[in-house]
Design an enzyme around this catalytic site. Structure first.
Site, PDB file in Angstrom:
ATOM      1  N   ASP A  76      39.000  38.701  38.360  1.00  0.00           N
ATOM      2  CA  ASP A  76      39.187  39.327  39.692  1.00  0.00           C
ATOM      3  C   ASP A  76      38.191  40.064  40.118  1.00  0.00           C
ATOM      4  O   ASP A  76      37.623  41.018  39.170  1.00  0.00           O
ATOM      5  CB  ASP A  76      40.181  40.073  39.546  1.00  0.00           C
ATOM      6  CG  ASP A  76      40.669  40.730  41.111  1.00  0.00           C
ATOM      7  OD1 ASP A  76      40.440  40.062  42.018  1.00  0.00           O
ATOM      8  OD2 ASP A  76      41.436  41.736  40.979  1.00  0.00           O
ATOM      9  N   TYR A  77      37.510  39.739  41.301  1.00  0.00           N
ATOM     10  CA  TYR A  77      36.320  40.716  41.695  1.00  0.00           C
ATOM     11  C   TYR A  77      36.790  42.218  41.860  1.00  0.00           C
ATOM     12  O   TYR A  77      37.757  42.169  42.739  1.00  0.00           O
ATOM     13  CB  TYR A  77      35.712  40.117  42.926  1.00  0.00           C
ATOM     14  CG  TYR A  77      34.535  38.979  42.768  1.00  0.00           C
ATOM     15  CD1 TYR A  77      33.492  39.116  42.259  1.00  0.00           C
ATOM     16  CD2 TYR A  77      35.043  37.581  43.056  1.00  0.00           C
ATOM     17  CE1 TYR A  77      32.542  38.026  41.963  1.00  0.00           C
ATOM     18  CE2 TYR A  77      34.236  36.504  43.092  1.00  0.00           C
ATOM     19  CZ  TYR A  77      32.961  36.855  42.300  1.00  0.00           C
ATOM     20  OH  TYR A  77      32.071  35.743  42.048  1.00  0.00           O
ATOM     21  N   ASP A 249      40.445  37.244  46.039  1.00  0.00           N
ATOM     22  CA  ASP A 249      39.188  37.623  45.187  1.00  0.00           C
ATOM     23  C   ASP A 249      39.448  37.412  43.699  1.00  0.00           C
ATOM     24  O   ASP A 249      38.671  37.988  42.842  1.00  0.00           O
ATOM     25  CB  ASP A 249      38.795  38.973  45.411  1.00  0.00           C
ATOM     26  CG  ASP A 249      38.524  39.286  46.677  1.00  0.00           C
ATOM     27  OD1 ASP A 249      38.142  38.414  47.465  1.00  0.00           O
ATOM     28  OD2 ASP A 249      38.873  40.555  47.335  1.00  0.00           O
TER      29      ASP A 249
END
Length: 295
Positions: A76-77, A249
């Protein structure tokens, strides 16, 4: 009752009927040209919308399992939209904080409240305004979210604009650009058009301008994760692991035990190098035996 009825009808009852008889899996359709931001959208069923907030919805997440003996890996960004805003605006405080690895919400609270020791509630307040700026949040919504008067909320937003003046200037420049050209662009040049913006007025125009300011941020985020997916597709040719899902994301992978150690670091590295910005991209990696654990 309404909450549970919705969970039951939308997920508990519906998802088992969508299991593919040949693969014994649920498969979603990803749509490339539905979301105006350039993000992928998911349908039949929408697997980007599986809930997570309540104890009951977390049990639904836990029902998503990998192949027996394998693990799910979620990458996950972290704060990607704020990082893109820092790059686009070149706001010194934001750029400096991200390059030093500081907690940006704490730093915002310190700047706006003019003190070093920040409580968790004060950090939460700063987080709301940091993200609210991206979506053009006004004093009314901010006052509702943090439980203060509209006048106090306006004072807080004004302080943010004064202390983070480059962000304010950047947003004004995007509004001027879209008025002049009729489009805005992402970091790597993809355009989103607002052809009728000159003909709009009142709250319609204000809404279009908010969308125009947000478009380069969300659009760049969409570009980054798609570039990462292409890089990871090439990487995974040499492994058994599979990329299963893109949820905004986040990317979700199904990984056999012998590939877990090496792929966690490789996935993180590939995603963090998808695009070069003036602040680092950071990816958080989690793993588990179901989708709830890997979150």
């Amino acid at each position: 009752h309404r909450t549970l009825a919705k969970l039951k009808s939308t997920y508990v009852d519906a998802l088992p009927t969508l299991i593919n008889s040949k693969t014994q899996r649920i498969h979603t359709d990803y749509n490339q040209t539905v979301a105006v931001t350039g993000r992928l959208s998911s349908s039949n069923p929408n697997l980007q919308n599986i809930p997570i907030r309540t104890a009951f919805s977390r049990r639904i997440r836990a029902a998503f399992l990998p192949e027996p003996g394998w693990s799910l890996v979620s990458a996950d960004y972290s704060q990607i939209e704020l990082r893109i805003l820092a790059h686009l605006s070149q706001e010194p405080e934001l750029v400096k904080a991200y390059n030093r690895g500081d907690d940006v919400h704490t730093r915002t609270a310190q700047i706006l409240l003019e003190k070093e020791e920040i409580s968790s509630e004060e950090r939460r307040l700063a987080k709301i305004i940091n993200y609210g700026v991206i979506y053009g949040m006004g004093p009314q919504k901010f006052s509702r979210d943090i439980g203060v008067s509209v006048a106090e909320a306006k004072k807080f937003i004004d302080a943010f604009n004064n202390r983070y003046s480059r962000i304010f200037s950047y947003m004004q420049s995007v509004e001027a650009e879209v008025e002049e050209k009729g489009f805005v662009t992402t970091v790597n040049g993809r355009r989103r058009y607002f052809r009728d913006i000159k003909r709009l007025s009142g709250h319609h125009k204000a809404g279009a301008l908010r969308s125009a300011v947000n478009a380069p941020i969300q659009g760049t985020s969409a570009d980054i994760i798609k570039i990462a997916m292409i890089k990871l597709h090439e990487l995974l040719r040499d492994y058994q692991a599979r990329l299963l899902l893109q949820v905004h994301d986040e990317l979700v992978f199904e990984v056999p035990p012998n590939e877990l150690e090496i792929l966690q670091s490789l996935i993180k590295s590939e995603m963090e190098s998808a695009m070069s910005l003036s602040v680092p991209l950071v990816v958080d990696v989690h793993l588990g035996k179901n989708w709830m654990e890997a979150k």
